[in-house]
Scaffold this active site. Structure first.
Site, mmCIF file in Angstrom:
data_model
loop_
_atom_site.group_PDB
_atom_site.id
_atom_site.type_symbol
_atom_site.label_atom_id
_atom_site.label_comp_id
_atom_site.label_asym_id
_atom_site.label_seq_id
_atom_site.Cartn_x
_atom_site.Cartn_y
_atom_site.Cartn_z
ATOM 1 N N GLY A 82 0.790 -1.210 0.000
ATOM 2 C CA GLY A 82 0.000 0.000 0.000
ATOM 3 C C GLY A 82 0.831 1.273 0.000
ATOM 4 O O GLY A 82 0.471 2.255 -0.657
ATOM 5 N N THR A 83 1.945 1.280 0.721
ATOM 6 C CA THR A 83 2.763 2.485 0.776
ATOM 7 C C THR A 83 3.316 2.840 -0.590
ATOM 8 O O THR A 83 3.267 4.000 -1.021
ATOM 9 C CB THR A 83 3.907 2.307 1.792
ATOM 10 O OG1 THR A 83 3.350 2.239 3.111
ATOM 11 C CG2 THR A 83 4.895 3.463 1.731
ATOM 12 N N GLN A 184 -7.820 -0.266 3.717
ATOM 13 C CA GLN A 184 -8.599 -0.880 4.788
ATOM 14 C C GLN A 184 -10.025 -1.241 4.350
ATOM 15 O O GLN A 184 -10.719 -1.966 5.076
ATOM 16 C CB GLN A 184 -8.672 0.064 5.998
ATOM 17 C CG GLN A 184 -7.344 0.294 6.684
ATOM 18 C CD GLN A 184 -6.816 -0.939 7.411
ATOM 19 O OE1 GLN A 184 -7.512 -1.943 7.564
ATOM 20 N NE2 GLN A 184 -5.576 -0.861 7.859
ATOM 21 N N SER A 204 -3.416 -3.286 -0.409
ATOM 22 C CA SER A 204 -2.284 -3.952 0.238
ATOM 23 C C SER A 204 -2.638 -5.407 0.512
ATOM 24 O O SER A 204 -3.658 -5.692 1.137
ATOM 25 C CB SER A 204 -1.922 -3.239 1.544
ATOM 26 O OG SER A 204 -0.795 -3.843 2.143
ATOM 27 N N HIS A 206 -1.419 -7.844 2.471
ATOM 28 C CA HIS A 206 -1.441 -8.493 3.786
ATOM 29 C C HIS A 206 -2.641 -8.074 4.627
ATOM 30 O O HIS A 206 -2.856 -8.635 5.703
ATOM 31 C CB HIS A 206 -0.127 -8.256 4.541
ATOM 32 C CG HIS A 206 0.083 -6.874 5.035
ATOM 33 N ND1 HIS A 206 -0.042 -6.534 6.362
ATOM 34 C CD2 HIS A 206 0.433 -5.740 4.402
ATOM 35 C CE1 HIS A 206 0.220 -5.253 6.517
ATOM 36 N NE2 HIS A 206 0.506 -4.742 5.338
ATOM 37 N N THR A 242 11.708 -7.042 -12.009
ATOM 38 C CA THR A 242 11.125 -8.367 -12.191
ATOM 39 C C THR A 242 10.001 -8.581 -11.186
ATOM 40 O O THR A 242 10.154 -8.316 -9.991
ATOM 41 C CB THR A 242 12.204 -9.456 -12.009
ATOM 42 O OG1 THR A 242 13.246 -9.234 -12.958
ATOM 43 C CG2 THR A 242 11.608 -10.842 -12.206
ATOM 44 N N CYS A 332 4.225 4.610 17.515
ATOM 45 C CA CYS A 332 5.520 4.621 18.193
ATOM 46 C C CYS A 332 6.615 4.830 17.154
ATOM 47 O O CYS A 332 6.690 4.065 16.195
ATOM 48 C CB CYS A 332 5.750 3.304 18.924
ATOM 49 S SG CYS A 332 5.458 3.398 20.686
#
Length: 397
Positions: A82-83, A184, A204, A206, A242, A332
């Site tokens: 996603g980033t 999300q 994304s 995951h 690739t 954090c």
């Protein structure tokens, strides 16, 4: 309530994983596709038999992702997640913008927000949109000229569903293209990329039960991309390098399974989430839901909660020791806790920002996971003396 049959793997019964917005367990279908693809060692750009085998896996996955997103296969660009998808989209929209200005809100994911703040520091004019106390972005004040806009489909911390339809109309009036960070939302809301009205939208893997390190960007036909990576002609010249064949194959399998199970998954997690909300209200009347109380206003799997008298990081750690994984509502960085920009943008009081935790469920969440969380939460709040006897107030100040 009995456990919903699911094709997803489940965590060990000794722990309860309630941090699905951070990352989902690997789907068995994705695992199987990943392992099969590891044996397809050919380069998908090669024209020999081994290369054609790898290319077939990539093409099949592209078809599956396109069906999941509701777009054409030609509109899918594979990325590392996603980033990267957000960065590729924002860079491209900025490069083609007629004006050095953008519209956005400070509740965006850090991969979007940090990019926009950097652009503002470089001289771009920012139209920072207002955010109400439930996390909804106000789009009524948008006016041109604008270079581009960006709006998430649903918030990663609170689950707040954003008014993407209204935003699309405002962007059209301003003559500006826009990007949707929908990471999300895919699989949790009924979305079709072709209906969003955006030029680009990110995904994304995951978050859906694919491995980490693979994602995709929807690119509406006719939208020009400015590549982040230059080199070969992979992804029709839009993303050199690739292809990650095993990751892409697993992403396609995860998308196919998620599309098939989406409606049942949504009903299942909503029921469990609303049970948590009702029990928390009974257990800790002074606790707060950060975001919409109305379940129709947020993702069906997400609750952001604050309790007087206990900081979010402390509560996360205490729950972890009780066998429950949730996340803090603040980020954090380098060992220093920073207040959540999302909750601050909503104008919440300091204690709600500092004390927030996020609870996010998934299709493999079991009723016993909810039982364990509620029991652990009651134990921890009681032990820390955080059930509260006086209302600390909600107003920011």
């Amino acid at each position: 309530m009995t456990s919903r049959p699911t094709t997803l793997s489940t965590p060990p019964v000794t722990r309860s994983y309630l941090d699905w917005n951070a990352s989902a367990p690997l789907r068995p279908e994705a695992r199987a596709a990943l392992l099969e693809a590891l044996d397809r060692f050919g380069n998908p750009s090669s024209i020999h038999a081994e290369g054609r085998e790898a290319r077939a896996l990539v093409d099949g996955a592209r078809d599956a992702v396109a069906a999941f997103l509701g777009c054409r296969p030609s509109e899918v660009v594979f990325t590392s997640g996603g980033t990267e998808a957000n960065a590729l989209a924002l860079r491209s929209l900025a490069r083609s913008a007629a004006h050095r200005s953008f519209a956005a809100a400070r509740v965006e994911h850090p991969s979007v927000l940090r990019t926009l703040e950097h652009m503002e520091a470089q001289g771009w004019t920012a139209c920072w949109l207002p955010v109400d106390p439930e996390g909804r972005v106000g789009v009524g004040g948008i006016s041109g000229p604008l270079g581009f806009g960006t709006l998430q489909a649903a918030n990663h911390e609170t689950g707040t569903i954003q008014p993407v339809g209204e935003f699309a109309e405002a962007m059209a009036r301003a003559g500006a293209a826009w990007h949707c960070d929908a990471v999300q939302a895919w699989g949790r809301l009924d979305l079709r990329a072709a209906d969003l009205g955006c030029a680009t939208a990110s995904l994304s893997g995951h978050k859906l039960g694919a491995p980490k390190g693979v994602g995709a960007l929807y690119v509406r036909d006719g939208t020009e991309l400015e590549p982040l990576l230059r080199g070969g002609g992979q992804e029709r010249g839009r993303r050199a390098g690739t292809e990650n064949v095993p990751g892409i194959a697993a992403l396609g399998a995860a998308c196919q399974a998620a599309l098939q199970d989406r409606d049942a998954d949504r009903r299942w997690v909503r029921g469990l989430t609303e049970r948590i909300r009702a029990e928390v209200r009974r257990m800790a009347p002074l606790g707060r839901v950060n975001g919409p109380e109305d379940p129709d206003g947020r993702l069906p799997n997400t609750l952001n909660l604050s309790f007087p008298g206990v900081e979010g990081e402390t509560l996360v750690q205490a729950l972890d020791l009780e066998g429950v994984a949730v996340s803090a509502g603040s980020a954090c960085t380098s060992g220093a806790t920073e207040p959540s920009p999302v909750l601050q943008a909503m104008g919440l009081s300091a204690w709600r920002v500092k004390n927030a935790i996020r609870v996010s469920l998934g299709p493999a969440t079991r009723p016993e996971d909810v039982d364990r969380f509620l029991s652990a939460l009651a134990t921890v709040l009681r032990r820390l003396g955080a059930l509260g006897e006086s209302d600390p107030g909600d107003r920011a100040g």
